[in-house]
Design a protein around this motif. Structure first.
Motif, mmCIF file in Angstrom:
data_model
loop_
_atom_site.group_PDB
_atom_site.id
_atom_site.type_symbol
_atom_site.label_atom_id
_atom_site.label_comp_id
_atom_site.label_asym_id
_atom_site.label_seq_id
_atom_site.Cartn_x
_atom_site.Cartn_y
_atom_site.Cartn_z
ATOM 1 N N GLY A 311 0.776 -1.236 0.000
ATOM 2 C CA GLY A 311 0.000 0.000 0.000
ATOM 3 C C GLY A 311 0.799 1.273 0.000
ATOM 4 N N PRO A 313 5.220 2.818 0.552
ATOM 5 C CA PRO A 313 6.615 2.378 0.655
ATOM 6 C C PRO A 313 6.901 1.800 2.040
ATOM 7 C CG PRO A 313 6.459 4.668 -0.094
ATOM 8 C CD PRO A 313 5.078 4.237 0.248
ATOM 9 N N ASP A 332 7.640 -6.944 1.313
ATOM 10 C CA ASP A 332 6.871 -5.901 0.651
ATOM 11 C C ASP A 332 6.276 -6.446 -0.640
ATOM 12 O OD1 ASP A 332 5.714 -3.461 0.211
ATOM 13 O OD2 ASP A 332 7.555 -2.438 -0.398
ATOM 14 N N THR A 333 5.073 -5.968 -0.956
ATOM 15 C CA THR A 333 4.428 -6.318 -2.223
ATOM 16 C C THR A 333 3.876 -5.046 -2.835
ATOM 17 O OG1 THR A 333 2.196 -6.636 -1.318
ATOM 18 C CG2 THR A 333 3.679 -8.535 -1.229
ATOM 19 N N GLN A 336 -1.885 -2.341 -7.447
ATOM 20 C CA GLN A 336 -2.804 -1.209 -7.493
ATOM 21 C C GLN A 336 -4.230 -1.693 -7.700
ATOM 22 O OE1 GLN A 336 -1.440 0.746 -11.111
ATOM 23 N NE2 GLN A 336 -0.650 2.432 -9.879
ATOM 24 N N THR A 337 -5.164 -0.803 -7.445
ATOM 25 C CA THR A 337 -6.563 -1.081 -7.762
ATOM 26 C C THR A 337 -6.686 -1.602 -9.196
ATOM 27 O OG1 THR A 337 -7.271 0.661 -6.254
ATOM 28 C CG2 THR A 337 -8.839 -0.004 -7.942
ATOM 29 N N ASP A 423 3.273 5.331 -11.216
ATOM 30 C CA ASP A 423 4.284 5.294 -10.148
ATOM 31 C C ASP A 423 5.673 5.457 -10.751
ATOM 32 O OD1 ASP A 423 2.465 4.904 -8.166
ATOM 33 O OD2 ASP A 423 3.066 2.854 -7.690
ATOM 34 N N ARG A 438 4.896 9.057 -6.754
ATOM 35 C CA ARG A 438 3.829 9.051 -7.738
ATOM 36 C C ARG A 438 4.182 10.044 -8.848
ATOM 37 N NH1 ARG A 438 -0.581 5.710 -7.710
ATOM 38 N NH2 ARG A 438 -1.506 7.379 -8.916
ATOM 39 N N LYS A 444 -1.388 9.454 -0.790
ATOM 40 C CA LYS A 444 -1.581 8.157 -0.134
ATOM 41 C C LYS A 444 -1.454 8.386 1.363
ATOM 42 C CE LYS A 444 -2.544 3.943 -1.224
ATOM 43 N NZ LYS A 444 -2.269 2.624 -1.730
#
Ligand code: 6R9
Length: 568
Positions: A311, A313, A332-333, A336-337, A423, A438, A444
């Motif tokens: 979601g 960094p 970490d993954t 995006q929507t 991004d 971004r 965010k």
């Protein structure tokens, strides 16, 4: 065989070769395989009691809901929205909607009336499932402005002009035959925010479940016997793809907690529920870190096999903290929507690269590009030297298939066979992707995307406000904090009382999660010669950063600042 085809072999498809339906793969398939007794959902109450829902019960209840929708004349392609916390009815409605062939749109229950109205209208929502309290405050006053909204189902009370959940379910059969569903049938709408205009309704299809299955296996290692805790709210994409669909598809048990964030309680959930896989977000991790290591060390997390994050960094310090205090580094993954599922990740079986988002999954082709071509032309891309925009080669199953009623906006994010993510990233020589920021003005905050226009348009409804600009400022806990810059109408005193009044009005219309935390009065806002507010410049000035290219700045509107104080 491609990873996607491999995932398809682990799914069933509808009986009789009638296509693919997310809810069938998530629920009924397990019952058909004799696993109906497994626990699908474990709801925790704030007092610590748990209520389990088995796959079989979820299958029957969602059949009832599908029949209920059918009785209301709702079916294929109609949009059903939920405005609910993490209660069993939400999960039943979600699966029942998909079984009916209707399109599911979950809304964030903490949104104020304005974001709810915009999304219901834009999504052409036909049925809303919510509570009496939400209905009275957010829907009833504007129901006349929502001509598409044919029915409102209340889960707790019956009010005039609404249907009762209990009555609808009691009257409905628990047998339901899912209509033929093509892989390209619409399944989900997720609203997301852009820099311009109203929120965008990203549309997903039933075939997306192939990517949910593949990523839940490869990245989250989810399977039967796992106790999985996804902390994301179902009003956002993570809370649907990985909070509802993926763990069910994999036959796991989801722990669902509707309480507010509280470090001690969270640690207790991890321990008491023997959570094996935990999917959370950097804001929550930072808040746990702030609560101190001693608190964490009072619990043991022996059952935890994997901790992952998404979601925002995730910095290297948070990864290391996980390793030291929980005994597991955070993986970490990134996604995006619009991508519908995880695209880039630190895989579970490889060492974590602290601070990097990860590497593209098998089946995902990523590139770092720059956009080229004039504003009138279709976008084109060229490879970037080092840092650039992250682009993904079209073709993964959960790719969004459109923005509701906005074909132009959809087309604008594709170039040369790639989807452009907005991004900015860097790829290092070992293939790790590092998040830089971004490419647009989207904010965010606490993992939630906020469109500046949506906030600005509410500020402009205040009678004293002449102009408004909203940006995100770095915040040590929530990532970015929403800050507004406002000019007032002639003859109005820009004082503390007015500032508080505007803040309060914004909060009640938008909800606290989206409203600005702070407002500064300016005599003028920096604009381009064509009259667009330059948020980028406001941000640079606020942070003392280089102001960049000012060739389009209209010098006739000098920026002067009056005093502003932060409310906390
Ligand atoms: C799943 C979700 C998408 C935006 C995305 C990016 C940011 C997500 C991230 C990350 C840095 C990560 N984002 N994962 N930034 N590192 N691992 O969050 O969807 O709400 O649409 O947001 O979130 O900017 O473009 P969504």
């Amino acid at each position: 065989m491609s990873v996607w085809d491999l995932a398809r072999t682990r799914l069933d498809g509808l009986p009789g070769g009638e296509g693919r339906n997310i809810a069938f793969e998530a629920v009924d398939r397990h019952v058909a395989h004799g696993n109906g007794d497994r626990i699908a959902l474990r709801f925790l109450s704030s007092e610590g009691a748990a209520r389990d829902v088995r796959y079989r019960t979820l299958a029957l209840d969602s059949n009832r809901f599908a029949n209920g929708l059918d009785a209301l004349g709702v079916g294929s392609g109609d949009v059903v929205a939920t405005l609910l916390g993490r209660v069993p009815e939400l999960y039943i409605a979600a699966m029942g909607t998909l079984k009916a062939g209707a399109v599911l749109c979950t809304l964030f229950a903490a949104f104020g009336p304005e974001p709810v109205r915009v999304r219901l209208a834009k999504g052409h929502v036909k049925v809303l499932v919510t509570t009496a309290r939400q209905y009275r405050r957010k829907i009833e006053p504007l129901r006349r402005e929502l001509p598409d909204l044919k029915a409102v189902i209340l889960i707790d009370e019956a009010l005039p002009g609404t249907c009762s959940w209990q009555r609808l379910m009691a009257a409905a059969s628990d047998r339901w035959r899912i209509p033929a569903t093509s892989p390209d049938s619409l399944a989900l709408i997720h609203f997301t925010s852009g820099t311009t205009g109203t929120p965008k309704g990203a549309v997903h299809v039933h075939e997306a479940v192939v990517a949910h299955e593949a990523t839940a296996a490869a990245v989250l290692t989810l399977g039967p016997g796992d106790l999985f805790w996804c902390t994301a709210d179902p009003g956002w994409v993570t809370g649907v793809s990985y909070g509802i669909i993926a763990p069910l598809v994999r036959g796991a048990t989801s722990v669902i907690d509707d309480g507010v964030f509280e470090p001690e309680r969270w640690y207790r959930i991890l321990h008491d529920q023997s959570v094996t896989i935990w999917y959370t977000a950097p804001t929550a991790i930072r808040m746990l870190m702030k609560a101190g290591d001693a608190l964490a060390r009072r619990h043991d997390f022996r059952t935890l096999r994997l901790a992952a994050s998404v979601g925002e960094p995730l910095d290297a310090g948070a990864v290391a903290w996980g390793e030291a205090v929980l005994g597991r580094p955070f993986h970490d993954t990134w996604w995006q929507t619009e991508t519908g599922a995880i695209m880039i990740a630190n895989l579970p079986d490889a060492p974590v690269c602290p601070g990097a988002m990860g590497r593209p999954l098998a089946g995902i082709e990523a590139a770092v590009v720059e956009r080229c071509g004039g504003p009138e032309e279709a976008p084109r891309i060229e490879p970037a030297a080092e840092a650039g925009e992250l682009a993904l080669k079209v073709g993964w199953p959960s790719m969004f298939r459109g923005y509701v009623d906005d074909e132009a906006r959809y087309r604008a994010v594709f170039a040369d066979g790639y989807y452009l993510t907005g991004d900015r990233v860097r790829r290092d020589e070992d293939g790790w992707y590092w998040f830089l920021g971004r490419a647009d003005d989207v904010i965010k905050s606490a993992g939630r995307l906020i469109g500046p226009i949506e906030v600005e348009s509410v500020l402009l409804q205040h009678p004293a406000v002449a102009e408004a600009a909203v940006i995100g400022l770095p915040d040590p806990t929530v990532g970015e904090m929403v800050k507004a810059y406002v000019t007032v109408k002639d003859g109005i005193a820009a004082d503390e009382a007015l500032r508080r009044d505007i803040l309060a009005a914004a909060r009640s219309r938008l909800g606290a999660a989206t409203a600005p935390r702070d407002i500064a009065f300016h005599a003028a806002l920096p604009k381009t010669r064509s009259g667009k507010i330059m948020r980028r410049l406001l941000r640079a000035r606020e942070l003392g950063l280089p102001e960049g290219d000012l060739s389009t700045l209209d010098e006739s509107t000098p920026v002067t600042t009056s005093d502003s104080t932060t409310e906390d």
